[in-house]
Design a protein around this motif. Sequence first.
Motif, PDB file in Angstrom:
ATOM      1  N   VAL A  29       0.780  -1.102  -0.098  1.00 41.75           N
ATOM      2  CA  VAL A  29      -0.056  -0.214   0.232  1.00 41.75           C
ATOM      3  C   VAL A  29       0.928   1.343  -0.158  1.00 41.75           C
ATOM      4  O   VAL A  29       1.665   1.509   1.029  1.00 41.75           O
ATOM      5  CB  VAL A  29      -0.848  -0.108   1.241  1.00 41.75           C
ATOM      6  N   GLY A  30       0.623   2.111  -1.060  1.00 37.60           N
ATOM      7  CA  GLY A  30       1.479   3.141  -0.934  1.00 37.60           C
ATOM      8  C   GLY A  30       2.731   3.025  -1.751  1.00 37.60           C
ATOM      9  O   GLY A  30       3.637   4.142  -1.601  1.00 37.60           O
ATOM     10  N   GLU A  31       3.215   2.104  -1.917  1.00 38.62           N
ATOM     11  CA  GLU A  31       4.531   1.642  -2.309  1.00 38.62           C
ATOM     12  C   GLU A  31       5.641   2.202  -1.373  1.00 38.62           C
ATOM     13  O   GLU A  31       5.477   1.972  -0.217  1.00 38.62           O
ATOM     14  CB  GLU A  31       4.688   2.007  -3.849  1.00 38.62           C
ATOM     15  N   PHE A  32       6.651   2.900  -1.552  1.00 37.86           N
ATOM     16  CA  PHE A  32       7.549   3.205  -0.529  1.00 37.86           C
ATOM     17  C   PHE A  32       7.192   4.414   0.024  1.00 37.86           C
ATOM     18  O   PHE A  32       7.723   4.797   1.092  1.00 37.86           O
ATOM     19  CB  PHE A  32       8.849   3.782  -1.455  1.00 37.86           C
ATOM     20  N   LEU A  33       5.946   5.033  -0.010  1.00 40.23           N
ATOM     21  CA  LEU A  33       5.460   6.024   0.618  1.00 40.23           C
ATOM     22  C   LEU A  33       5.026   5.425   2.158  1.00 40.23           C
ATOM     23  O   LEU A  33       5.193   5.928   3.058  1.00 40.23           O
ATOM     24  CB  LEU A  33       4.247   6.570   0.071  1.00 40.23           C
ATOM     25  N   GLY A  34       4.350   4.161   1.890  1.00 37.27           N
ATOM     26  CA  GLY A  34       4.032   3.484   3.315  1.00 37.27           C
ATOM     27  C   GLY A  34       2.610   3.960   3.657  1.00 37.27           C
ATOM     28  O   GLY A  34       1.922   4.578   2.725  1.00 37.27           O
ATOM     29  N   TRP A  35       2.260   3.738   4.766  1.00 34.93           N
ATOM     30  CA  TRP A  35       1.080   3.816   5.390  1.00 34.93           C
ATOM     31  C   TRP A  35       0.997   4.632   6.415  1.00 34.93           C
ATOM     32  O   TRP A  35       1.638   4.609   7.548  1.00 34.93           O
ATOM     33  CB  TRP A  35       0.251   2.366   5.799  1.00 34.93           C
ATOM     34  N   LEU A  36       0.635   6.092   6.232  1.00 41.81           N
ATOM     35  CA  LEU A  36       0.768   7.120   7.184  1.00 41.81           C
ATOM     36  C   LEU A  36      -0.270   8.083   6.873  1.00 41.81           C
ATOM     37  O   LEU A  36      -1.381   7.864   6.049  1.00 41.81           O
ATOM     38  CB  LEU A  36       2.291   7.728   7.028  1.00 41.81           C
ATOM     39  N   VAL A  37      -0.221   9.354   7.538  1.00 37.28           N
ATOM     40  CA  VAL A  37      -1.191  10.475   7.156  1.00 37.28           C
ATOM     41  C   VAL A  37      -0.606  11.041   5.890  1.00 37.28           C
ATOM     42  O   VAL A  37       0.428  11.762   5.964  1.00 37.28           O
ATOM     43  CB  VAL A  37      -1.440  11.343   8.364  1.00 37.28           C
ATOM     44  N   ASP A  58      -4.728 -12.352  -3.694  1.00 35.67           N
ATOM     45  CA  ASP A  58      -4.005 -11.215  -3.532  1.00 35.67           C
ATOM     46  C   ASP A  58      -3.712 -10.981  -2.141  1.00 35.67           C
ATOM     47  O   ASP A  58      -4.686 -11.132  -1.176  1.00 35.67           O
ATOM     48  CB  ASP A  58      -4.174 -10.105  -4.258  1.00 35.67           C
ATOM     49  N   LEU A  59      -2.398 -10.318  -1.601  1.00 32.44           N
ATOM     50  CA  LEU A  59      -2.019 -10.035  -0.346  1.00 32.44           C
ATOM     51  C   LEU A  59      -1.930  -8.253  -0.412  1.00 32.44           C
ATOM     52  O   LEU A  59      -1.297  -7.875  -1.381  1.00 32.44           O
ATOM     53  CB  LEU A  59      -0.723 -10.587  -0.134  1.00 32.44           C
ATOM     54  N   LEU A  60      -2.210  -7.866   0.691  1.00 38.26           N
ATOM     55  CA  LEU A  60      -2.311  -6.406   0.982  1.00 38.26           C
ATOM     56  C   LEU A  60      -1.404  -6.152   1.912  1.00 38.26           C
ATOM     57  O   LEU A  60      -1.500  -6.727   3.177  1.00 38.26           O
ATOM     58  CB  LEU A  60      -3.867  -5.893   1.034  1.00 38.26           C
ATOM     59  N   VAL A  61      -0.264  -5.262   1.717  1.00 37.47           N
ATOM     60  CA  VAL A  61       0.713  -5.346   2.681  1.00 37.47           C
ATOM     61  C   VAL A  61       0.776  -3.855   3.282  1.00 37.47           C
ATOM     62  O   VAL A  61       1.065  -2.604   2.287  1.00 37.47           O
ATOM     63  CB  VAL A  61       2.002  -5.635   2.076  1.00 37.47           C
ATOM     64  N   PHE A  62       0.802  -3.377   4.455  1.00 38.17           N
ATOM     65  CA  PHE A  62       0.706  -2.011   4.800  1.00 38.17           C
ATOM     66  C   PHE A  62       1.995  -1.930   5.686  1.00 38.17           C
ATOM     67  O   PHE A  62       2.180  -2.612   6.727  1.00 38.17           O
ATOM     68  CB  PHE A  62      -0.570  -1.825   5.900  1.00 38.17           C
ATOM     69  N   ASN A  63       2.955  -0.951   5.448  1.00 32.90           N
ATOM     70  CA  ASN A  63       4.121  -0.582   6.222  1.00 32.90           C
ATOM     71  C   ASN A  63       4.038   0.258   6.691  1.00 32.90           C
ATOM     72  O   ASN A  63       3.672   1.580   6.302  1.00 32.90           O
ATOM     73  CB  ASN A  63       5.312  -0.495   4.953  1.00 32.90           C
ATOM     74  N   SER A 279       1.141  23.686   3.509  1.00 34.16           N
ATOM     75  CA  SER A 279       1.088  22.355   2.884  1.00 34.16           C
ATOM     76  C   SER A 279       0.867  21.384   4.481  1.00 34.16           C
ATOM     77  O   SER A 279       1.233  21.953   5.456  1.00 34.16           O
ATOM     78  CB  SER A 279       2.042  21.605   2.316  1.00 34.16           C
ATOM     79  N   PRO A 280      -0.109  20.401   4.239  1.00 38.98           N
ATOM     80  CA  PRO A 280      -0.268  19.656   5.395  1.00 38.98           C
ATOM     81  C   PRO A 280       0.899  19.006   6.038  1.00 38.98           C
ATOM     82  O   PRO A 280       1.974  18.665   5.343  1.00 38.98           O
ATOM     83  CB  PRO A 280      -1.247  18.529   5.016  1.00 38.98           C
ATOM     84  N   THR A 281       0.991  18.761   7.311  1.00 39.57           N
ATOM     85  CA  THR A 281       2.075  18.020   7.959  1.00 39.57           C
ATOM     86  C   THR A 281       1.887  16.811   8.095  1.00 39.57           C
ATOM     87  O   THR A 281       0.642  16.078   8.368  1.00 39.57           O
ATOM     88  CB  THR A 281       2.346  18.601   9.279  1.00 39.57           C
ATOM     89  N   SER A 282       2.730  15.888   7.803  1.00 37.87           N
ATOM     90  CA  SER A 282       2.562  14.330   7.825  1.00 37.87           C
ATOM     91  C   SER A 282       3.845  13.790   8.630  1.00 37.87           C
ATOM     92  O   SER A 282       4.929  14.225   8.763  1.00 37.87           O
ATOM     93  CB  SER A 282       2.628  13.727   6.322  1.00 37.87           C
ATOM     94  N   PRO A 283       3.565  12.556   9.234  1.00 36.52           N
ATOM     95  CA  PRO A 283       4.350  11.953   9.765  1.00 36.52           C
ATOM     96  C   PRO A 283       5.860  11.444   9.027  1.00 36.52           C
ATOM     97  O   PRO A 283       5.608  11.505   7.779  1.00 36.52           O
ATOM     98  CB  PRO A 283       3.882  10.551  10.475  1.00 36.52           C
ATOM     99  N   ASN A 284       6.698  11.061   9.612  1.00 38.92           N
ATOM    100  CA  ASN A 284       7.870  10.738   8.853  1.00 38.92           C
ATOM    101  C   ASN A 284       7.665   9.468   8.124  1.00 38.92           C
ATOM    102  O   ASN A 284       7.024   8.545   8.684  1.00 38.92           O
ATOM    103  CB  ASN A 284       9.163  10.615   9.823  1.00 38.92           C
ATOM    104  N   THR A 285       8.262   9.369   6.965  1.00 40.92           N
ATOM    105  CA  THR A 285       7.897   7.974   6.125  1.00 40.92           C
ATOM    106  C   THR A 285       8.584   7.155   6.862  1.00 40.92           C
ATOM    107  O   THR A 285       9.648   7.226   7.080  1.00 40.92           O
ATOM    108  CB  THR A 285       8.523   8.267   4.641  1.00 40.92           C
TER     109      THR A 285
END
Length: 317
Positions: A29-37, A58-63, A279-285
């Motif tokens: 999910v999100g490739e190298f973006l990962g799962w974050l805000v 299929d397999l869904l993977v959240f990092n 721009s919105p703030t987001s946690p570290n990748t």
Amino acid sequence: MGRELTIAILAIAVIGLLHSTAAQKTHVVGEFLGWLVPPGGNYTYEAWAATQHFAVGDLLVFNFTDGDQDVARVTKEAFNKCNSTDPIKLMTTSPANFTLDTTGEYYFIGTKDKHCELGQKLAINVTAEHVSPAPSPAPRSGPVTYVVGDKLGWLVLPGGELAYEAWAYGKTFIVGDTLVFNYLNGSHDVAVVTKANYDSCNTSSTLALFTNPPTRITLNSTGANFFICTFTGHCAGGQKLAINVTSGSTAATPPSSTATPPSSGAPPPGSSANPPPGSPTSPNTPSSPTPEGSAAASLGAAGLSATFLSIALALLF
């Protein structure tokens, strides 16, 4: 007669096993973006999902970063309201793996704080099997104006160029269409460059440079078009867009690129750790651990099972 029937059944089982396992896909999910805000709210994961095709098996993977994020599978109603009080399944350890075992809609949210409201949510539709791509869209009546990144705009994203690749995916660009780049004046620009300069993020020479938003660029010739931001670190951070322009309504394949995801280290200006004004703030990748139960592991299991079936066949002779 009984032995021949048994052999036939085992052979069919081997073929079916190999077919079903080889068809399985792992979706990170999100490739190298990962799962974050994500910056830009829901759009980021909507755009990522638009580039995928999900099928049973299929397999869904959240990092994500343990403790900072989690992922819950919820109902459609809970998804729409960002209600995490009674999830179907909650996973708090990364990587979180979900096997898509039925057809239909799946809904996932982050339950931490206001993460769901800020866009940490994903809705997908799962089909019975992987199918061929959809047919080309019907002919258009005239030129179209595209706002690059839609509400997201033109900026540096923590996921690199993935977001703009996802935005362009499935769109048909023809001669006469217009691209609109929205950005903060003085913090970004738009440069038209060659493929070589796009791939290497070389900003020393440009075909055209625009510094006043909104930048409107009319696509006046067919072929590949490449756009980057020339501010230091922005192109390397993923502020780049490549599209193909055709003369008609046939969807064009995005131009190939040798660009790689940004390396770890100090984030470029405008990234999630140092977002541009407004721009919105987001946690570290988070880092992306190797997903457990990947397709490679599944193929290994298939080979092992096929070996046992082969042994069974041999024992019949």
